[in-house]
Enzyme design. Structure first.
Site, PDB file in Angstrom:
ATOM      1  N   GLY A  14      -0.855  32.873  72.532  1.00  0.00           N
ATOM      2  CA  GLY A  14      -0.832  33.871  71.490  1.00  0.00           C
ATOM      3  C   GLY A  14      -2.050  33.820  70.800  1.00  0.00           C
ATOM      4  O   GLY A  14      -2.335  32.732  70.410  1.00  0.00           O
ATOM      5  N   ARG A  75      -1.759  34.984  78.529  1.00  0.00           N
ATOM      6  CA  ARG A  75      -0.943  34.024  79.090  1.00  0.00           C
ATOM      7  C   ARG A  75      -1.300  34.036  80.813  1.00  0.00           C
ATOM      8  O   ARG A  75      -0.826  35.129  81.361  1.00  0.00           O
ATOM      9  CB  ARG A  75       0.461  33.987  78.817  1.00  0.00           C
ATOM     10  CG  ARG A  75       0.612  33.963  77.109  1.00  0.00           C
ATOM     11  CD  ARG A  75       2.139  33.793  76.913  1.00  0.00           C
ATOM     12  NE  ARG A  75       2.324  34.382  75.739  1.00  0.00           N
ATOM     13  CZ  ARG A  75       2.191  33.716  74.516  1.00  0.00           C
ATOM     14  NH1 ARG A  75       1.920  32.402  74.475  1.00  0.00           N
ATOM     15  NH2 ARG A  75       2.715  34.139  73.334  1.00  0.00           N
ATOM     16  N   ASP A 106      -0.039  24.720  72.983  1.00  0.00           N
ATOM     17  CA  ASP A 106       0.261  23.684  73.911  1.00  0.00           C
ATOM     18  C   ASP A 106       0.074  24.028  75.391  1.00  0.00           C
ATOM     19  O   ASP A 106      -0.371  23.295  76.206  1.00  0.00           O
ATOM     20  CB  ASP A 106       1.791  23.217  73.550  1.00  0.00           C
ATOM     21  CG  ASP A 106       2.708  24.226  73.627  1.00  0.00           C
ATOM     22  OD1 ASP A 106       2.305  25.554  73.630  1.00  0.00           O
ATOM     23  OD2 ASP A 106       3.931  24.049  73.671  1.00  0.00           O
ATOM     24  N   THR A 129      -2.961  28.389  66.940  1.00  0.00           N
ATOM     25  CA  THR A 129      -1.625  29.001  66.938  1.00  0.00           C
ATOM     26  C   THR A 129      -0.911  28.974  65.623  1.00  0.00           C
ATOM     27  O   THR A 129      -1.184  28.357  64.801  1.00  0.00           O
ATOM     28  CB  THR A 129      -0.590  28.048  67.994  1.00  0.00           C
ATOM     29  OG1 THR A 129       0.797  28.538  67.802  1.00  0.00           O
ATOM     30  CG2 THR A 129      -0.710  26.438  67.693  1.00  0.00           C
ATOM     31  N   ASP A 131       1.979  28.748  65.268  1.00  0.00           N
ATOM     32  CA  ASP A 131       3.545  27.864  65.136  1.00  0.00           C
ATOM     33  C   ASP A 131       3.083  26.622  64.356  1.00  0.00           C
ATOM     34  O   ASP A 131       4.071  25.928  64.095  1.00  0.00           O
ATOM     35  CB  ASP A 131       3.894  27.728  66.476  1.00  0.00           C
ATOM     36  CG  ASP A 131       4.394  29.030  67.103  1.00  0.00           C
ATOM     37  OD1 ASP A 131       4.666  29.849  66.337  1.00  0.00           O
ATOM     38  OD2 ASP A 131       4.702  29.167  68.139  1.00  0.00           O
ATOM     39  N   ASP A 133       2.587  23.695  65.771  1.00  0.00           N
ATOM     40  CA  ASP A 133       3.449  22.650  66.536  1.00  0.00           C
ATOM     41  C   ASP A 133       2.780  21.844  67.542  1.00  0.00           C
ATOM     42  O   ASP A 133       3.305  21.615  68.503  1.00  0.00           O
ATOM     43  CB  ASP A 133       4.497  23.368  67.281  1.00  0.00           C
ATOM     44  CG  ASP A 133       4.049  24.504  68.241  1.00  0.00           C
ATOM     45  OD1 ASP A 133       2.984  24.672  68.188  1.00  0.00           O
ATOM     46  OD2 ASP A 133       4.747  24.902  69.187  1.00  0.00           O
ATOM     47  N   ARG A 175       8.941  30.001  68.365  1.00  0.00           N
ATOM     48  CA  ARG A 175       9.669  29.790  69.805  1.00  0.00           C
ATOM     49  C   ARG A 175      10.335  28.561  69.866  1.00  0.00           C
ATOM     50  O   ARG A 175      11.692  28.480  70.117  1.00  0.00           O
ATOM     51  CB  ARG A 175       9.085  30.155  70.950  1.00  0.00           C
ATOM     52  CG  ARG A 175       9.720  30.361  72.090  1.00  0.00           C
ATOM     53  CD  ARG A 175       8.980  31.134  73.250  1.00  0.00           C
ATOM     54  NE  ARG A 175       7.668  30.887  73.336  1.00  0.00           N
ATOM     55  CZ  ARG A 175       6.581  31.416  73.713  1.00  0.00           C
ATOM     56  NH1 ARG A 175       7.045  32.612  74.406  1.00  0.00           N
ATOM     57  NH2 ARG A 175       5.423  31.263  73.488  1.00  0.00           N
TER      58      ARG A 175
HETATM   59  O1  F6P Z   1       3.066  30.981  70.380  1.00  0.00           O
HETATM   60  C1  F6P Z   1       3.198  31.635  69.469  1.00  0.00           C
HETATM   61  C2  F6P Z   1       4.287  32.670  69.119  1.00  0.00           C
HETATM   62  O2  F6P Z   1       3.681  33.607  68.084  1.00  0.00           O
HETATM   63  C3  F6P Z   1       5.600  32.191  69.052  1.00  0.00           C
HETATM   64  O3  F6P Z   1       5.932  31.852  67.811  1.00  0.00           O
HETATM   65  C4  F6P Z   1       6.277  33.158  69.593  1.00  0.00           C
HETATM   66  O4  F6P Z   1       7.436  32.936  70.096  1.00  0.00           O
HETATM   67  C5  F6P Z   1       5.406  33.923  70.436  1.00  0.00           C
HETATM   68  O5  F6P Z   1       4.090  33.527  70.482  1.00  0.00           O
HETATM   69  C6  F6P Z   1       5.459  35.255  70.985  1.00  0.00           C
HETATM   70  O6  F6P Z   1       4.328  35.491  71.735  1.00  0.00           O
HETATM   71  P1  F6P Z   1       4.370  36.983  72.668  1.00  0.00           P
HETATM   72  O7  F6P Z   1       5.111  38.110  72.211  1.00  0.00           O
HETATM   73  O8  F6P Z   1       2.835  37.236  72.810  1.00  0.00           O
HETATM   74  O9  F6P Z   1       4.682  36.502  74.041  1.00  0.00           O
END
Ligand code: F6P
Length: 327
Positions: A14, A75, A106, A129, A131, A133, A175
């Site tokens: 992301g 991804r 991660d 990120t 997040d 995390d 997430r």
């Molecule tokens: O990993 C970052 C993040 O923003 C999460 O908080 C979220 O769940 C996810 O990406 C959503 O990603 P996408 O909609 O791009 O698959």
């Protein structure tokens, strides 16, 4: 002399505000140390497809203030296979790229760790990120901007909630992590915050609404995307059934949290870590993420960076703080 002469840089997973500032820092530091630097488009997909672009000082001009990532991101499932990684290695060798800086979260580091071990290939990661995390850094690049985006959006929601005497269930990203929800929830004065780590649960929320102050005109309940309550719409439905006399609305903030111009804090963090990554590679460091802990640059092995959120900022003290303030 270091064997590293050409550093590849990519963003993966992301996107996060500040990734461009990190790319810029990697490019400018590489050039400062008289190295070549190559941009890899769309993360690991670009390694597999040899989507490489030579970078110079100018290619990163005027991007420090921009959200998103100029190198694009993806991804990539193929990189999870040995065949995909073999293609990536061949392409890197053919283009004489002999080290990588990977910017992501991660998933990015899990891939980097495997690849780096398989091919003995030098890689340093940068925490990119929203997040926050990751273990090994107090803050990830993008988190500060994201929580400020949430705060400014929820402040607006509060205005309309107050005018209509409404409850709002606001869902924020994360997430697997409640850090965005916890931090921004405190920042907006939320009446309740639901995060996966606290396991507060819907029953507890119902009790709090039942026994909460009746003289409050509006209530904001911040729900982390990954909370076990099943998302804001689910929480909204349950509360509507339990409290039919309350006017309840749901707002899912979604991807606006990932966009926008990075905050100064994110730009500075990204710039500092980008330079540290290049210097780290030149010192022979590999399979590590460059982070900032207590204002110092710290390099943490990839294997220890991922999903250790329990040990991080979600402590009972933070949860208690949120509870005390929600009265
Ligand atoms: O990993 C970052 C993040 O923003 C999460 O908080 C979220 O769940 C996810 O990406 C959503 O990603 P996408 O909609 O791009 O698959």
């Amino acid at each position: 002399m270091s064997k590293i002469q050409n550093i590849g840089v990519l963003t993966s997973g992301g996107d996060a505000p500040g990734m461009n500032a990190a790319i810029r820092a990697v490019v400018r530091a590489s050039l400062y140390y008289k190295l070549k630097v190559t941009g890899v488009l769309r993360g690991y997909e670009g390694l597999i497809n040899a989507d490489f672009i030579p970078m110079d000082e100018k290619s990163v001009a005027n991007i420090i203030q921009r959200g998103g990532t100029m190198l694009k991101t993806a991804r990539c499932n193929e990189f999870k296979t040995p065949e995909g990684r073999a293609k990536a290695y061949e392409n890197l060798m053919a283009s004489e790229i002999n080290a990588l800086v990977v910017i992501g979260g991660d998933g990015t580091f899990i891939g980097a760790d495997i690849f780096s071990q398989e091919y003995n290939f030098p890689i340093i990661g940068l925490p990119g990120t929203i997040d926050n995390d990751l273990e090994g850094t107090d803050l990830t690049i993008g988190y500060d901007t994201a929580i400020n985006t949430v705060v400014s959006a929820v402040d607006k929601i509060r205005d309309t909630a107050e005018s209509h005497d409404r409850f709002f269930i606001v869902e924020v990203m994360g997430r697997d992590s409640g850090l965005i929800a916890l931090r921004s929830g405190i920042g907006v004065g939320a009446e309740a915050i639901l995060i996966p780590e606290a396991k507060t649960g819907i029953d507890d929320l119902i009790e709090r609404v039942k026994h909460g102050r009746k003289d409050k005109s509006s209530k904001i309940i911040v729900v982390a995307e990954g909370d076990e309550a099943g998302g804001a719409y689910n929480v909204g439905e349950i509360l509507k059934n339990k409290f039919p006399h309350h006017d309840i609305r749901v707002s899912v903030l979604g991807h606006i949290q990932r966009g926008g111009s990075p905050s100064c804090a994110d730009r500075v963090l990204a710039s500092r870590l980008g330079v540290a990554a290049v210097e780290g590679l030149l010192e022979g460091k590999t399979k590590v993420m460059a982070g900032q802990v207590n204002k110092e640059i710290v390099f943490t092995p990839f294997s220890r960076t991922t999903k250790h959120i329990d040990a991080m900022q979600i402590t009972p003290a933070w949860l208690k703080l949120a509870e005390i303030l929600s009265l």
